[in-house]
Design a protein around this motif. Structure first.
Motif, short mmCIF file in Angstrom:
data_model
loop_
_atom_site.label_atom_id
_atom_site.label_comp_id
_atom_site.label_asym_id
_atom_site.label_seq_id
_atom_site.Cartn_x
_atom_site.Cartn_y
_atom_site.Cartn_z
N ASP A 138 0.84 -1.21 0.00
CA ASP A 138 0.00 0.00 0.00
C ASP A 138 0.88 1.26 0.00
O ASP A 138 0.57 2.24 -0.68
N GLU A 191 -13.35 -10.81 -0.08
CA GLU A 191 -12.78 -10.13 -1.24
C GLU A 191 -13.67 -8.95 -1.62
O GLU A 191 -14.88 -9.12 -1.80
N ASP A 192 -13.05 -7.80 -1.73
CA ASP A 192 -13.77 -6.59 -2.13
C ASP A 192 -13.68 -6.46 -3.65
O ASP A 192 -12.60 -6.21 -4.20
N ASN A 195 -11.84 -3.64 -5.51
CA ASN A 195 -10.38 -3.60 -5.59
C ASN A 195 -9.87 -3.98 -6.98
O ASN A 195 -8.69 -3.78 -7.29
N GLN A 196 -10.73 -4.56 -7.81
CA GLN A 196 -10.35 -4.94 -9.17
C GLN A 196 -10.81 -3.90 -10.21
O GLN A 196 -10.42 -3.99 -11.37
N ASN A 203 -6.15 1.40 -8.12
CA ASN A 203 -6.19 0.05 -8.71
C ASN A 203 -5.39 -0.02 -10.00
O ASN A 203 -4.78 -1.05 -10.31
N ARG A 206 -1.91 -0.36 -8.85
CA ARG A 206 -1.68 -1.68 -8.27
C ARG A 206 -1.59 -2.77 -9.33
O ARG A 206 -0.70 -3.64 -9.27
#
Length: 471
Positions: A138, A191-192, A195-196, A203, A206
């Motif tokens: 993060d 799982e959120d 986040n994808q 994102n 990431r």
């Protein structure tokens, strides 16, 4: 279970805390648990040391109401808390609605709502610390986001390790280490799906930018960005100390909460210190220093360099800068404070404003004048007509200064006397029948002076409440 993997991360977690002194034995700690991988691992690590360290652990969850399954996350965390026999607290808000109301991004609204809740519940429950599950991964993402945005030194610090009672004890571990630990410990997490979603800039960093840098430029990019963050943090502390010293040298506070900046002294500093001075002005005025973007900073610099007295620059809806001679006045935008009191002209003591009072005393003739200071004046009592008004100056004011060359605008008199703009509205102006009698503590009007025909005399004095009455 892979005991070595589990032990390695626990050992790293404890060593990191020992080095950074994040939490201590016997403390009451709130753990921010979303139900995701990182926060579940954070919970597991604290549960493992709870008894040995004598920790009182409270699980905190905040429901942003952004996803259809958000309530399921809250139920999952509640069940985890019950499993570990831990106290559970849950807050919630319609974040999307708040973002729309305040015209800010959903991410910013979510962060504000979340941390406001955590701060409030920490006060209610008397928590010593609040721990979040932010990892080294993060941190790398945050530093990259700030670099792309064109951040300065302060932004390169990324996520602070400590902020008030908030601590981030997982900044020692990357996401892959966290994942391996969770598998080895047999942990379950939520799982959120957001986040994808690459509509969010984080994102994209990431899932696209960070892997690209790792594959084509530096396999240890996450560690490198974390080192940069730590180095920037140390440098930032040094700069902040210098910034506080520069702030003290270049500014002063007024009684009504404004901050006065000496422009030439400010402009003599390097830009990095100028930015820190302006950030501290914002902070001490109750505004978020982060609103000082690059473009806003440059606009303020141009405005200050021009040094055009009387001009105003609005920084926010309720906050502005006004130039007054060699000073810049930072403060809330509001109606000018105007003082206005009606008093009897007879002897007595009359309370004014800002700790001032007016004292009127009748003096018998013949008058023997002692050495007189600026706080007192002698006037012809019979030339004063009831009622006597004490007020702030007005733009159209004029008077006839004693022993002067005739009529003079009060604004010009203030300039001649070098009375700063921000002090002028607090100078007591005594008025009788529409005529100025005395600019309190500065100059009387020639029309009220003592003459051979004077039969009664008033001694006027402006004092502060600390001074004793002279009667």
């Amino acid at each position: 279970m892979d005991v070595n993997v589990s032990h390695d991360l626990l050992k790293k977690f404890l060593a990191f805390n020992h080095d950074k002194k994040l939490f201590s034995k016997g403390e009451k700690i709130g753990l921010c648990v979303s139900g995701g991988l990182d926060s579940v691992v954070l919970l597991d690590l604290f549960v493992r040391i709870r008894d040995a360290w004598g920790l009182d652990i409270v699980v905190l969850h905040f429901n942003h109401k952004l996803r259809a399954d958000a309530d399921d996350d809250a139920d999952f965390v509640a069940a985890l808390s019950e499993h570990f026999k831990l106290h559970f607290e849950c807050g919630q808000q319609e974040v999307a609605h708040i973002a729309e109301q305040q015209k800010i991004s959903v991410e910013m609204a979510a962060r504000q709502c979340r941390y406001t809740y955590f701060d409030d519940i920490a006060t209610i429950l008397d928590l010593d610390k609040i721990a979040t599950g932010h990892t080294a991964s993060d941190q790398a993402e945050t530093v990259l986001l700030h670099i792309v945005r064109g951040s300065g030194l302060n932004g390169l610090r990324g996520i602070p390790l400590k902020r008030g009672r908030i601590i981030r004890p997982l900044l020692c571990a990357q996401r892959r280490e966290i994942h391996v630990y969770a598998i080895a410990r047999g942990l379950q997490w939520r799982e959120d799906s957001s986040n994808q979603d690459e509509k969010y800039r984080r994102n994209r960093v990431r899932h696209t930018l960070l892997p690209l840098l790792q594959a084509q430029f530096n396999p240890q990019i996450t560690k490198a960005l974390n080192r940069l963050s730590e180095s920037a943090g140390e440098s930032s502390l040094i700069m902040k100390r210098a910034g506080r010293k520069a702030f003290r040298n270049a500014t002063k506070h007024t009684a009504d909460g404004k901050i006065i900046l000496e422009i030439e002294r400010f402009l003599a500093y390097l830009k990095s210190l100028q930015r820190l001075i302006l950030q501290q002005i914002l902070d001490e005025s109750g505004h978020d220093p982060r609103i000082l973007s690059f473009s806003r900073f440059e606009n303020i610099l141009s405005f200050l360099r021009a040094q055009q007295s009387g001009r105003t620059l609005r920084i926010k809806e309720n906050f502005s800068i006004m130039i007054s001679g060699r000073f810049a006045i930072f403060g809330e935008v509001s109606e000018e404070k105007r003082h206005f009191l009606i008093i009897n002209k007879g002897p007595g003591r009359y309370e004014l404003w800002n700790g001032l009072f007016l004292e009127i005393k009748e003096i018998l003739k013949p008058l023997i004048l002692k050495s007189k200071n600026r706080e007192s004046e002698y006037v012809d009592a019979d030339s004063i007509v009831d009622p006597l008004i004490v007020r702030s100056y007005q733009d159209a004011d004029y008077f006839y200064p004693i022993n002067g060359a005739g009529k003079k605008k009060l604004s010009d008199f203030f300039i001649d006397e070098k009375i700063p703009f921000y002090d002028r509205e607090h100078v007591p102006v005594l008025e009788s029948a529409g005529k100025i009698v005395w600019i309190g503590g500065l100059r009387m009007d020639d029309r009220f002076k003592i003459t051979e025909q004077t039969s009664r005399i008033f001694k006027l004095r402006i004092g502060t409440r600390e001074q004793k009455n002279s009667f």
